[in-house]
Design a protein around this motif. Structure first.
Motif, PDB file in Angstrom:
ATOM      1  N   VAL A 187       0.868  -1.174   0.000  1.00 40.78           N
ATOM      2  CA  VAL A 187       0.000   0.000   0.000  1.00 40.78           C
ATOM      3  C   VAL A 187       0.908   1.228   0.000  1.00 40.78           C
ATOM      4  N   LEU A 188       0.696   2.093  -0.972  1.00 40.49           N
ATOM      5  CA  LEU A 188       1.484   3.318  -1.089  1.00 40.49           C
ATOM      6  C   LEU A 188       0.795   4.431  -0.318  1.00 40.49           C
ATOM      7  N   GLY A 189       1.491   4.958   0.671  1.00 37.00           N
ATOM      8  CA  GLY A 189       0.950   6.059   1.462  1.00 37.00           C
ATOM      9  C   GLY A 189       1.909   7.227   1.500  1.00 37.00           C
ATOM     10  N   GLU A 190       1.473   8.288   2.125  1.00 36.13           N
ATOM     11  CA  GLU A 190       2.286   9.507   2.216  1.00 36.13           C
ATOM     12  C   GLU A 190       2.251  10.031   3.646  1.00 36.13           C
ATOM     13  N   VAL A 191       3.408  10.362   4.164  1.00 34.32           N
ATOM     14  CA  VAL A 191       3.476  10.952   5.500  1.00 34.32           C
ATOM     15  C   VAL A 191       3.003  12.403   5.389  1.00 34.32           C
ATOM     16  N   VAL A 192       1.910  12.695   6.073  1.00 24.99           N
ATOM     17  CA  VAL A 192       1.300  14.014   5.938  1.00 24.99           C
ATOM     18  C   VAL A 192       1.533  14.909   7.150  1.00 24.99           C
ATOM     19  N   SER A 193       1.967  14.296   8.262  1.00 29.09           N
ATOM     20  CA  SER A 193       2.266  15.122   9.440  1.00 29.09           C
ATOM     21  C   SER A 193       3.229  14.370  10.345  1.00 29.09           C
ATOM     22  N   SER A 194       3.843  15.106  11.268  1.00 26.76           N
ATOM     23  CA  SER A 194       4.843  14.539  12.168  1.00 26.76           C
ATOM     24  C   SER A 194       4.665  15.123  13.562  1.00 26.76           C
ATOM     25  N   TYR A 195       4.880  14.290  14.591  1.00 23.71           N
ATOM     26  CA  TYR A 195       4.624  14.714  15.970  1.00 23.71           C
ATOM     27  C   TYR A 195       5.818  14.343  16.854  1.00 23.71           C
ATOM     28  N   PRO A 196       6.882  15.126  16.817  1.00 20.54           N
ATOM     29  CA  PRO A 196       8.069  14.843  17.634  1.00 20.54           C
ATOM     30  C   PRO A 196       7.709  14.792  19.118  1.00 20.54           C
ATOM     31  N   GLY A 197       8.202  13.753  19.781  1.00 20.06           N
ATOM     32  CA  GLY A 197       7.994  13.636  21.224  1.00 20.06           C
ATOM     33  C   GLY A 197       6.649  13.098  21.643  1.00 20.06           C
ATOM     34  N   ARG A 198       5.716  12.920  20.697  1.00 18.63           N
ATOM     35  CA  ARG A 198       4.403  12.412  21.092  1.00 18.63           C
ATOM     36  C   ARG A 198       4.470  10.905  21.328  1.00 18.63           C
ATOM     37  N   GLY A 199       3.728  10.434  22.307  1.00 18.48           N
ATOM     38  CA  GLY A 199       3.735   9.023  22.632  1.00 18.48           C
ATOM     39  C   GLY A 199       4.844   8.679  23.606  1.00 18.48           C
ATOM     40  N   SER A 200       4.967   7.401  23.897  1.00 19.68           N
ATOM     41  CA  SER A 200       5.907   6.960  24.931  1.00 19.68           C
ATOM     42  C   SER A 200       7.249   6.513  24.385  1.00 19.68           C
ATOM     43  N   VAL A 201       7.386   6.473  23.049  1.00 22.14           N
ATOM     44  CA  VAL A 201       8.629   5.976  22.444  1.00 22.14           C
ATOM     45  C   VAL A 201       9.237   7.048  21.559  1.00 22.14           C
ATOM     46  N   LYS A 202      10.524   7.272  21.719  1.00 20.98           N
ATOM     47  CA  LYS A 202      11.226   8.226  20.868  1.00 20.98           C
ATOM     48  C   LYS A 202      11.340   7.685  19.455  1.00 20.98           C
ATOM     49  N   PRO A 203      11.310   8.541  18.443  1.00 22.03           N
ATOM     50  CA  PRO A 203      11.335  10.010  18.493  1.00 22.03           C
ATOM     51  C   PRO A 203       9.957  10.645  18.484  1.00 22.03           C
ATOM     52  N   GLY A 204       8.865   9.837  18.505  1.00 21.05           N
ATOM     53  CA  GLY A 204       7.517  10.385  18.454  1.00 21.05           C
ATOM     54  C   GLY A 204       6.629   9.574  17.530  1.00 21.05           C
ATOM     55  N   GLU A 205       5.722  10.251  16.832  1.00 21.29           N
ATOM     56  CA  GLU A 205       4.787   9.570  15.939  1.00 21.29           C
ATOM     57  C   GLU A 205       4.637  10.348  14.636  1.00 21.29           C
ATOM     58  N   GLY A 206       4.023   9.708  13.667  1.00 21.14           N
ATOM     59  CA  GLY A 206       3.758  10.368  12.394  1.00 21.14           C
ATOM     60  C   GLY A 206       2.346  10.058  11.947  1.00 21.14           C
ATOM     61  N   LEU A 207       1.909  10.727  10.892  1.00 21.54           N
ATOM     62  CA  LEU A 207       0.568  10.504  10.364  1.00 21.54           C
ATOM     63  C   LEU A 207       0.677  10.199   8.875  1.00 21.54           C
ATOM     64  N   VAL A 208       0.002   9.139   8.449  1.00 21.54           N
ATOM     65  CA  VAL A 208       0.012   8.737   7.054  1.00 21.54           C
ATOM     66  C   VAL A 208      -1.426   8.669   6.562  1.00 21.54           C
ATOM     67  N   ASN A 209      -1.627   8.897   5.262  1.00 20.44           N
ATOM     68  CA  ASN A 209      -2.986   8.944   4.715  1.00 20.44           C
ATOM     69  C   ASN A 209      -3.502   7.555   4.331  1.00 20.44           C
ATOM     70  N   VAL A 210      -3.254   6.577   5.179  1.00 20.22           N
ATOM     71  CA  VAL A 210      -3.735   5.208   4.991  1.00 20.22           C
ATOM     72  C   VAL A 210      -4.388   4.747   6.285  1.00 20.22           C
ATOM     73  N   GLY A 211      -5.702   4.575   6.249  1.00 20.25           N
ATOM     74  CA  GLY A 211      -6.427   4.108   7.418  1.00 20.25           C
ATOM     75  C   GLY A 211      -7.187   2.837   7.106  1.00 20.25           C
ATOM     76  N   VAL A 212      -8.300   2.642   7.801  1.00 15.81           N
ATOM     77  CA  VAL A 212      -9.103   1.430   7.616  1.00 15.81           C
ATOM     78  C   VAL A 212      -9.516   1.269   6.154  1.00 15.81           C
TER      79      VAL A 212
END
Length: 427
Positions: free
Chosen positions: A305-330
């Motif tokens: 599945v080809l997706g695209e990283v649309v946002s980034s969240y440094p430091g979010r969550g419990s694991v470094k370096p954080g989390e990201g958002l991709v336009n692939v969901g259910v």
């Protein structure tokens, strides 16, 4: 009489080729579904070689891809192997493949859902265009529905049926030794119903084999499958000794199909009483669930599945370096999980393979770190990522066309589109 398939309009392949042929994966719109042509060919050839070595028949299930092009590969076109039988899970799949029936490439279609009373008229119409149409029964009342339709409409053919056996997955099928199974066999073989219905064979699907974690577990379930349909055949022969030795014993799920070449008839409870036919579908594409069974490798997965990283969240969550958002969901990959963590696993770019789809909603996928012990960097916004799906059958169903790419089986952002496959949609 009109049927649903007549109202479903598919994307225009030629227009899609004009728009996308020759483009790199990194130039394609997201989300999308990408298929390696070479890897599908490799997977099909491997399966054919295993089946041929045992002298078994093969019935590919086309529900994973629902395309004419992949069906041709599963039939063995262009190779020394071939079959002319398939399984479909929706009637629109069968209608879409009628051009191959007209060419004599498909002569036998099994509709895998147990009898649907509302679709008997459509099945009867379809049977006029297919040399052999098989249907599934797993309840005595379904026989009555078939007989009633025949006597009201007087079609030219008897209904040719597989009796489905429940051998552990508890999704559908008769329980062995049940009175309902005996009653159904008796009705088909020498009851009044035998004028309208004929027994073609016994069928089982080891859906629970997707929970295997080793080749040995899959081998054991394979033997259970064959024992189950063989036992059903033994019951039938006790009921009617004139039953042919050519009854089809149809077995298979992709994990057990992957170990079919290990089959040893000495491991069975009884000698084979019919002709073994293997059915499988996911094997052509494979996915993380298959990787999780340890019956195939990441290298065998033919799609992403080809997706695209649309946002980034440094430091979010419990694991470094954080989390990201991709336009692939259910609606872009499905909501199934498996032995391999996450809803999907990034395969490319290589340096981001420690990221998985950790959480998903309808169109959003949250990227999280798989192994917190590994040094991991955030994925830059705008990066196109190629994601291994957990269940290809579900993921593929999310897309109105597939980008088919060149190469030796690897799928990267540098691969170029060489074809477009347009799958059927609907029922």
């Amino acid at each position: 009489m009109t049927f649903p398939y007549q109202f479903v309009k598919l994307a225009d392949k030629e227009e899609l080729l004009t728009a996308y042929k020759g483009k790199k994966v990194d130039e394609l719109p997201t989300p999308g579904f990408v298929v390696s042509l070479q890897k599908v060919k490799d997977n099909c050839r491997s399966m054919f070689q295993s089946v041929a070595s045992l002298g078994f028949d093969f019935r590919p299930h086309v529900k994973t891809h629902k395309t004419i092009e992949a069906t041709l590969l599963e039939l063995g076109q262009g190779t020394e192997f071939h079959t002319d039988r398939i399984v479909v899970s929706t009637l629109i799949e069968a209608w879409n493949l009628l051009p191959l029936c007209k060419k004599g490439l498909i002569n036998d279609i099994l509709f895998s859902m147990p009898v649907e009373q509302s679709r008997l008229g459509e099945l009867a119409k379809l049977s006029e265009s297919v040399k052999h149409l098989r249907i599934m029964v797993d309840n005595y009342e379904q026989i009555g529905s078939l007989v009633k339709y025949n006597r009201e409409h007087k079609p030219l053919k008897k209904w040719s049926v597989f009796i489905k056996i429940n051998m552990g997955s508890d999704r559908a099928g008769f329980v062995l030794e049940s009175s309902a199974l005996r009653k159904t066999i008796e009705a088909i073989t020498h009851g009044n119903e035998s004028n309208d219905v004929e027994l073609f064979g016994f069928y089982c699907h080891a859906g629970h084999s997707y929970g295997c974690h080793s080749v040995e577990e899959a081998k054991n379930i394979l033997i259970d499958e064959i024992n189950s349909v063989n036992a059903a055949c033994k019951i039938a022969k006790k009921i009617d000794s004139s039953i042919s030795d050519d009854l089809i014993l149809s077995i298979g799920a992709t994990p057990t199909a992957h170990v079919i070449d290990s089959f040893d008839e000495k491991l069975l409870d009884d000698k084979l009483l019919g002709k073994v036919e293997l059915h499988a579908g996911n094997y052509a594409f494979c996915d993380l669930q298959q990787v999780g069974t340890n019956c195939c490798r990441y290298e065998d997965v033919a799609c992403r599945v080809l997706g695209e990283v649309v946002s980034s969240y440094p430091g979010r969550g419990s694991v470094k370096p954080g989390e990201g958002l991709v336009n692939v969901g259910v609606l872009g990959i499905g909501r199934e999980t498996g032995a391999v963590p996450g809803f999907g696993h990034i395969g490319c770019p290589e340096k981001y393979r420690n990221w998985i789809l950790g959480r998903i909603s309808q169109e959003h996928g949250v990227l999280t770190v798989l192994d917190c012990a590994k040094q991991t960097e955030l994925i830059p916004i705008g990066t196109r990522v190629l994601i291994y799906p957990q269940h290809t059958c579900i993921a593929a169903a999310c897309y109105p066309w597939y980008y088919v790419v060149d190469g030796n089986g690897e799928i990267t952002n540098e691969n170029r589109v060489i074809d477009i496959w347009v799958p059927t949609r609907g029922w």
